[in-house]
Design a protein around this motif. Structure first.
Motif, PDB file in Angstrom:
ATOM      1  N   ILE A  51      21.780  35.630  21.797  1.00  0.00           N
ATOM      2  CA  ILE A  51      21.829  35.399  23.256  1.00  0.00           C
ATOM      3  C   ILE A  51      21.235  37.459  23.234  1.00  0.00           C
ATOM      4  O   ILE A  51      19.894  38.190  23.583  1.00  0.00           O
ATOM      5  N   ASP A  52      21.651  37.597  22.199  1.00  0.00           N
ATOM      6  CA  ASP A  52      20.522  39.138  21.967  1.00  0.00           C
ATOM      7  C   ASP A  52      19.423  39.165  21.126  1.00  0.00           C
ATOM      8  O   ASP A  52      18.708  40.301  20.890  1.00  0.00           O
ATOM      9  N   ALA A  53      18.790  37.677  20.389  1.00  0.00           N
ATOM     10  CA  ALA A  53      17.763  37.305  20.174  1.00  0.00           C
ATOM     11  C   ALA A  53      16.467  36.907  20.893  1.00  0.00           C
ATOM     12  O   ALA A  53      15.910  36.292  20.846  1.00  0.00           O
ATOM     13  N   ASP A  54      17.364  37.009  22.694  1.00  0.00           N
ATOM     14  CA  ASP A  54      16.524  36.242  23.989  1.00  0.00           C
ATOM     15  C   ASP A  54      15.970  34.667  23.746  1.00  0.00           C
ATOM     16  O   ASP A  54      15.290  34.600  23.836  1.00  0.00           O
ATOM     17  N   ASP A  55      17.365  34.582  22.642  1.00  0.00           N
ATOM     18  CA  ASP A  55      17.026  32.812  22.503  1.00  0.00           C
ATOM     19  C   ASP A  55      17.773  31.726  23.508  1.00  0.00           C
ATOM     20  O   ASP A  55      19.385  31.579  22.985  1.00  0.00           O
ATOM     21  N   ALA A  59      21.596  29.863  23.021  1.00  0.00           N
ATOM     22  CA  ALA A  59      22.767  30.443  23.280  1.00  0.00           C
ATOM     23  C   ALA A  59      23.462  29.143  24.674  1.00  0.00           C
ATOM     24  O   ALA A  59      24.583  28.794  24.260  1.00  0.00           O
ATOM     25  N   GLN A  60      22.365  28.680  25.288  1.00  0.00           N
ATOM     26  CA  GLN A  60      22.538  27.745  26.134  1.00  0.00           C
ATOM     27  C   GLN A  60      23.313  25.883  25.989  1.00  0.00           C
ATOM     28  O   GLN A  60      24.427  26.115  26.156  1.00  0.00           O
ATOM     29  N   ARG A  61      23.251  26.152  23.848  1.00  0.00           N
ATOM     30  CA  ARG A  61      23.487  24.984  23.639  1.00  0.00           C
ATOM     31  C   ARG A  61      24.970  25.385  22.893  1.00  0.00           C
ATOM     32  O   ARG A  61      25.628  24.195  22.827  1.00  0.00           O
ATOM     33  N   ILE A  62      25.068  26.460  22.206  1.00  0.00           N
ATOM     34  CA  ILE A  62      26.526  27.251  22.019  1.00  0.00           C
ATOM     35  C   ILE A  62      27.282  27.582  23.466  1.00  0.00           C
ATOM     36  O   ILE A  62      28.423  26.328  22.726  1.00  0.00           O
ATOM     37  N   ALA A  63      27.069  27.193  24.457  1.00  0.00           N
ATOM     38  CA  ALA A  63      27.579  27.470  24.960  1.00  0.00           C
ATOM     39  C   ALA A  63      28.581  25.566  26.006  1.00  0.00           C
ATOM     40  O   ALA A  63      29.440  25.510  26.107  1.00  0.00           O
ATOM     41  N   GLU A  84      30.190  27.660  33.122  1.00  0.00           N
ATOM     42  CA  GLU A  84      29.302  29.083  34.488  1.00  0.00           C
ATOM     43  C   GLU A  84      28.361  29.452  33.624  1.00  0.00           C
ATOM     44  O   GLU A  84      27.705  29.723  33.834  1.00  0.00           O
ATOM     45  N   THR A  85      29.389  29.635  31.746  1.00  0.00           N
ATOM     46  CA  THR A  85      27.679  30.488  31.207  1.00  0.00           C
ATOM     47  C   THR A  85      26.331  29.724  30.731  1.00  0.00           C
ATOM     48  O   THR A  85      25.833  30.403  30.541  1.00  0.00           O
ATOM     49  N   GLU A  86      27.257  28.583  30.545  1.00  0.00           N
ATOM     50  CA  GLU A  86      25.803  27.687  30.216  1.00  0.00           C
ATOM     51  C   GLU A  86      25.276  27.349  31.940  1.00  0.00           C
ATOM     52  O   GLU A  86      23.516  27.731  31.169  1.00  0.00           O
ATOM     53  N   LEU A  87      25.337  27.203  32.939  1.00  0.00           N
ATOM     54  CA  LEU A  87      24.578  27.504  33.866  1.00  0.00           C
ATOM     55  C   LEU A  87      24.075  28.671  34.202  1.00  0.00           C
ATOM     56  O   LEU A  87      22.462  28.589  34.437  1.00  0.00           O
TER      57      LEU A  87
END
Length: 214
Positions: A51-55, A59-63, A84-87
């Motif tokens: 998230i900090d890297a604006d990726d 981040a979505q894949r991790i969630a 919820e985080t992924e969405l």
């Protein structure tokens, strides 16, 4: 840990549902817990770094992988927050700080429960792979079509026994898929990302394309 989960009153892990998912095989369930503890203990740090890297894609894949893993062990409150985080990441490219904090707390609660279960059940023994089972897979031959179909079917329905079958068939799968694809398959299965694992088989010509809308 038992009882029907509903909303915020849901159990951290619904043990009855989890055991039902693996057909009552408690040893297999405990191995899934051991993998979860090993793979997801640092997840929030990895998510925050992305998230900090604006990726947002990473981040979505991790969630997404956490959502699948939480579902596999029936940690439904954690799965809901991961979804919820992924969405949020998919829609806005960012997730609210409050949501990440809630996800962090839910994951911590699950890990406490997982650690307690593993300690109670002599966790070191859980990661041992049966040498008898491993010897059934010949490294000289490709995987049998019937075994491939069984693996494809298990991945398609999210069967908790799929990682055990991958481990059992590893030498034959290695011949069929090659080193590179095998590594990707094992990573996907270890992260409970069964959709990705299915696509690896499809791209290798080892299975028909899955219908995720079925």
């Amino acid at each position: 840990m038992t009882g029907a989960p509903s909303g915020d009153t849901a159990a951290v892990i619904d043990l009855a549902a989890a055991l039902d998912r693996v057909m009552g095989d408690r040893a297999m369930f405990l191995r899934l817990l051991a993998r979860f503890a090993g793979d997801y203990r640092d997840l929030i740090a990895r998510l925050q770094t992305a998230i900090d890297a604006d990726d947002a894609v990473l981040a979505q894949r991790i969630a997404h992988t956490l959502k699948g893993a939480a579902g596999m062990i029936e940690a439904l409150p954690l799965r809901r927050l991961a979804l919820e985080t992924e969405l949020a990441l998919k829609t806005d490219g960012v997730a609210p700080i409050a949501l990440i904090d809630a996800l962090d707390c839910a994951l911590a609660r699950v890990l406490v429960e997982v650690d307690a279960l593993l300690v109670a059940q002599d966790a070191p023994a859980l990661s041992a792979v049966s040498s008898t089972a491993a010897s059934l897979a010949s490294p000289a031959l490709p995987v049998d079509a019937r075994d491939l179909e069984q693996l494809r079917a298990m991945l398609d329905i999210g069967d908790g026994r799929a990682p055990e079958l991958v481990a059992l068939l590893r030498p034959r799968l290695l011949v069929t898929l090659g080193t590179e694809r095998m590594a990707v398959l094992e990573t996907a299965v270890r992260r409970f990302d069964f959709e990705h694992a299915l696509l690896v088989l499809v791209h290798a010509g080892a299975a028909a394309a899955p219908d995720f809308n079925a």
